[in-house]
Write a protein that holds these residues in place. Structure first.
Motif, PDB file in Angstrom:
ATOM      1  N   THR A  31      -3.219  -2.444  13.734  1.00  0.00           N
ATOM      2  CA  THR A  31      -2.281  -2.696  12.640  1.00  0.00           C
ATOM      3  C   THR A  31      -1.011  -1.890  12.911  1.00  0.00           C
ATOM      4  O   THR A  31      -1.062  -0.832  13.555  1.00  0.00           O
ATOM      5  CB  THR A  31      -2.892  -2.301  11.295  1.00  0.00           C
ATOM      6  OG1 THR A  31      -3.267  -0.915  11.324  1.00  0.00           O
ATOM      7  CG2 THR A  31      -4.115  -3.155  10.985  1.00  0.00           C
ATOM      8  N   PRO A  32       0.144  -2.364  12.467  1.00  0.00           N
ATOM      9  CA  PRO A  32       1.419  -1.734  12.863  1.00  0.00           C
ATOM     10  C   PRO A  32       1.501  -0.234  12.631  1.00  0.00           C
ATOM     11  O   PRO A  32       2.004   0.496  13.498  1.00  0.00           O
ATOM     12  CB  PRO A  32       2.441  -2.491  12.012  1.00  0.00           C
ATOM     13  CG  PRO A  32       1.829  -3.848  11.840  1.00  0.00           C
ATOM     14  CD  PRO A  32       0.365  -3.598  11.693  1.00  0.00           C
ATOM     15  N   ARG A  33       1.042   0.255  11.484  1.00  0.00           N
ATOM     16  CA  ARG A  33       1.176   1.686  11.200  1.00  0.00           C
ATOM     17  C   ARG A  33       0.397   2.534  12.191  1.00  0.00           C
ATOM     18  O   ARG A  33       0.930   3.507  12.746  1.00  0.00           O
ATOM     19  CB  ARG A  33       0.697   1.990   9.772  1.00  0.00           C
ATOM     20  CG  ARG A  33       0.719   3.475   9.418  1.00  0.00           C
ATOM     21  CD  ARG A  33       0.286   3.711   7.975  1.00  0.00           C
ATOM     22  NE  ARG A  33      -1.072   3.253   7.739  1.00  0.00           N
ATOM     23  CZ  ARG A  33      -2.169   3.987   7.977  1.00  0.00           C
ATOM     24  NH1 ARG A  33      -2.051   5.207   8.480  1.00  0.00           N
ATOM     25  NH2 ARG A  33      -3.375   3.505   7.721  1.00  0.00           N
ATOM     26  N   VAL A  34      -0.871   2.179  12.458  1.00  0.00           N
ATOM     27  CA  VAL A  34      -1.697   2.960  13.372  1.00  0.00           C
ATOM     28  C   VAL A  34      -1.297   2.695  14.821  1.00  0.00           C
ATOM     29  O   VAL A  34      -1.308   3.596  15.662  1.00  0.00           O
ATOM     30  CB  VAL A  34      -3.190   2.651  13.145  1.00  0.00           C
ATOM     31  CG1 VAL A  34      -4.061   3.559  14.010  1.00  0.00           C
ATOM     32  CG2 VAL A  34      -3.557   2.810  11.676  1.00  0.00           C
ATOM     33  N   GLY A  62       0.799  -1.221   0.000  1.00  0.00           N
ATOM     34  CA  GLY A  62       0.000   0.000   0.000  1.00  0.00           C
ATOM     35  C   GLY A  62       0.828   1.265   0.000  1.00  0.00           C
ATOM     36  O   GLY A  62       2.032   1.250   0.277  1.00  0.00           O
ATOM     37  N   GLU A  63       0.176   2.371  -0.287  1.00  0.00           N
ATOM     38  CA  GLU A  63       0.869   3.657  -0.400  1.00  0.00           C
ATOM     39  C   GLU A  63       1.403   4.150   0.941  1.00  0.00           C
ATOM     40  O   GLU A  63       2.263   5.024   0.980  1.00  0.00           O
ATOM     41  CB  GLU A  63      -0.076   4.703  -0.995  1.00  0.00           C
ATOM     42  CG  GLU A  63      -1.310   4.961  -0.165  1.00  0.00           C
ATOM     43  CD  GLU A  63      -2.255   5.954  -0.809  1.00  0.00           C
ATOM     44  OE1 GLU A  63      -3.299   6.232  -0.221  1.00  0.00           O
ATOM     45  OE2 GLU A  63      -1.933   6.455  -1.899  1.00  0.00           O
ATOM     46  N   ASP A  64       0.919   3.593   2.058  1.00  0.00           N
ATOM     47  CA  ASP A  64       1.401   3.989   3.377  1.00  0.00           C
ATOM     48  C   ASP A  64       2.416   2.993   3.935  1.00  0.00           C
ATOM     49  O   ASP A  64       2.558   2.848   5.151  1.00  0.00           O
ATOM     50  CB  ASP A  64       0.224   4.129   4.358  1.00  0.00           C
ATOM     51  CG  ASP A  64      -0.696   5.275   3.994  1.00  0.00           C
ATOM     52  OD1 ASP A  64      -0.179   6.335   3.588  1.00  0.00           O
ATOM     53  OD2 ASP A  64      -1.925   5.116   4.107  1.00  0.00           O
ATOM     54  N   ASP A  65       3.114   2.294   3.052  1.00  0.00           N
ATOM     55  CA  ASP A  65       4.138   1.317   3.444  1.00  0.00           C
ATOM     56  C   ASP A  65       3.551   0.226   4.339  1.00  0.00           C
ATOM     57  O   ASP A  65       4.055  -0.054   5.432  1.00  0.00           O
ATOM     58  CB  ASP A  65       5.315   2.004   4.149  1.00  0.00           C
ATOM     59  CG  ASP A  65       6.106   2.882   3.198  1.00  0.00           C
ATOM     60  OD1 ASP A  65       6.276   2.488   2.037  1.00  0.00           O
ATOM     61  OD2 ASP A  65       6.542   3.963   3.610  1.00  0.00           O
ATOM     62  N   GLU A  66       2.492  -0.379   3.863  1.00  0.00           N
ATOM     63  CA  GLU A  66       1.886  -1.532   4.525  1.00  0.00           C
ATOM     64  C   GLU A  66       1.842  -2.676   3.527  1.00  0.00           C
ATOM     65  O   GLU A  66       1.471  -2.482   2.365  1.00  0.00           O
ATOM     66  CB  GLU A  66       0.478  -1.202   5.017  1.00  0.00           C
ATOM     67  CG  GLU A  66       0.466  -0.158   6.117  1.00  0.00           C
ATOM     68  CD  GLU A  66      -0.921   0.342   6.442  1.00  0.00           C
ATOM     69  OE1 GLU A  66      -1.344   0.218   7.603  1.00  0.00           O
ATOM     70  OE2 GLU A  66      -1.589   0.849   5.517  1.00  0.00           O
ATOM     71  N   LEU A  67       2.220  -3.861   3.966  1.00  0.00           N
ATOM     72  CA  LEU A  67       2.301  -5.017   3.075  1.00  0.00           C
ATOM     73  C   LEU A  67       1.372  -6.114   3.558  1.00  0.00           C
ATOM     74  O   LEU A  67       1.339  -6.439   4.754  1.00  0.00           O
ATOM     75  CB  LEU A  67       3.740  -5.546   3.023  1.00  0.00           C
ATOM     76  CG  LEU A  67       3.998  -6.727   2.086  1.00  0.00           C
ATOM     77  CD1 LEU A  67       3.688  -6.346   0.641  1.00  0.00           C
ATOM     78  CD2 LEU A  67       5.445  -7.187   2.193  1.00  0.00           C
ATOM     79  N   LEU A 111       8.846  -2.261   8.131  1.00  0.00           N
ATOM     80  CA  LEU A 111       8.758  -1.102   7.241  1.00  0.00           C
ATOM     81  C   LEU A 111       8.561   0.193   8.022  1.00  0.00           C
ATOM     82  O   LEU A 111       8.951   1.271   7.563  1.00  0.00           O
ATOM     83  CB  LEU A 111       7.609  -1.293   6.252  1.00  0.00           C
ATOM     84  CG  LEU A 111       7.789  -2.386   5.197  1.00  0.00           C
ATOM     85  CD1 LEU A 111       6.504  -2.575   4.393  1.00  0.00           C
ATOM     86  CD2 LEU A 111       8.942  -2.041   4.255  1.00  0.00           C
ATOM     87  N   HIS A 112       7.950   0.101   9.213  1.00  0.00           N
ATOM     88  CA  HIS A 112       7.696   1.286  10.031  1.00  0.00           C
ATOM     89  C   HIS A 112       8.633   1.385  11.233  1.00  0.00           C
ATOM     90  O   HIS A 112       8.365   2.140  12.165  1.00  0.00           O
ATOM     91  CB  HIS A 112       6.238   1.276  10.509  1.00  0.00           C
ATOM     92  CG  HIS A 112       5.254   1.590   9.417  1.00  0.00           C
ATOM     93  ND1 HIS A 112       4.862   2.869   9.116  1.00  0.00           N
ATOM     94  CD2 HIS A 112       4.613   0.783   8.531  1.00  0.00           C
ATOM     95  CE1 HIS A 112       4.007   2.852   8.108  1.00  0.00           C
ATOM     96  NE2 HIS A 112       3.839   1.595   7.733  1.00  0.00           N
TER      97      HIS A 112
END
Length: 259
Positions: free
Chosen positions: A238-241, A11-16, A210-211
């Motif tokens: 989820t890792p990003r949030v 994804g565009e927010d560096d999520e795989l 990635l984060h």
């Protein structure tokens, strides 16, 4: 035992996300990307072409690294392919200069227009010229490389008009190494359910990296928090949030408290 496949979506927010499928057909893409709008960057696999066809809300972009591989294989039998490799190398040097100058947005787009677009035009002009050769037959590796590049010319040029589109899918190629590396360690998933769960776990762990989130800290926190967290807000785990909401004060394990 039977074979299955992971379809990675970056994804565009560096999520795989490694989505599992029992086939390589385009039906899986239709299911996973239902409602998607935007730019779809992929390799040249025909299933992506079938998915993006007749969908005006989707702009399909192609990976230059996969295009280069065709000419790299052709170079073994036809030295003329070196010209293509040289021109593609010029495109990558432009991208390196963009990174060194830390260009973003319109400045990045302008730099590509000034320096990369002329190289891309020269590349496709050379491909057209080579396709006129009478000594090339359809089975020649160079002929196949030329047809591939020519058929995807519009998709290969998409990145030149959008600063947010990478030149290739190498970022995804690097991230998905965990799947073949794991396969050598545990070889089989034993069941379809097991394979799906492997995809879920690897999706979370890879996105953590990635984060710059420590996977151990993340899992210790989430496995304790998930039982009390509202299901409607599961995206917060989820890792990003999670990094934004909970990383500063994560839940610790009893073992850590004991020490």
């Amino acid at each position: 035992m039977q074979s299955a496949w992971y379809w990675p979506i970056y994804g565009e927010d560096d999520e795989l996300c490694f989505t599992w499928s029992s086939s390589r057909g385009s039906a899986h893409i239709e299911q996973q990307l239902a409602g998607f709008e935007g730019v779809l960057l992929s390799d040249g696999y025909a299933a992506y072409d079938r998915y993006a066809r007749n969908k005006p809300q989707i702009t399909q972009a192609q990976c230059w690294a996969h295009t280069r591989r065709y000419f790299e294989r052709a170079h073994k039998s036809d030295p003329a392919a070196q010209e293509a490799l040289t021109l593609i190398g010029g495109l990558y040097r432009v991208e390196q200069q963009i990174r060194e100058k830390d260009l973003e947005g319109q400045k990045k787009l302008d730099y590509r227009s000034r320096h990369a677009l002329p190289i891309a035009d020269a590349f496709f002009a050379w491909c057209h010229q080579q396709r006129q050769r009478m000594d090339l037959v359809n089975t020649d590796p160079l002929a196949k490389a030329l047809v591939y590049a020519d058929n995807h010319q519009a998709q290969l040029k998409v990145y030149l008009g959008d600063p947010d589109v990478p030149i290739d899918t190498n970022h995804l190629e690097r991230a998905l190494r965990v799947i073949p590396m794991g396969r050598k360690n545990w070889l089989f998933c034993w069941s379809e359910v097991g394979a799906k769960h492997v995809g879920i776990i690897q999706s979370l762990l890879t996105t953590c990296r990635l984060h710059n989130v420590d996977p151990y800290t993340y899992l210790v926190d989430v496995l304790q928090r998930v039982a009390l967290h509202p299901a409607r807000d599961v995206i917060e785990l989820t890792p990003r949030v999670w990094k934004e909401r909970f990383a500063d004060n994560p839940l610790r394990s009893d073992l850590e408290h004991a020490h």
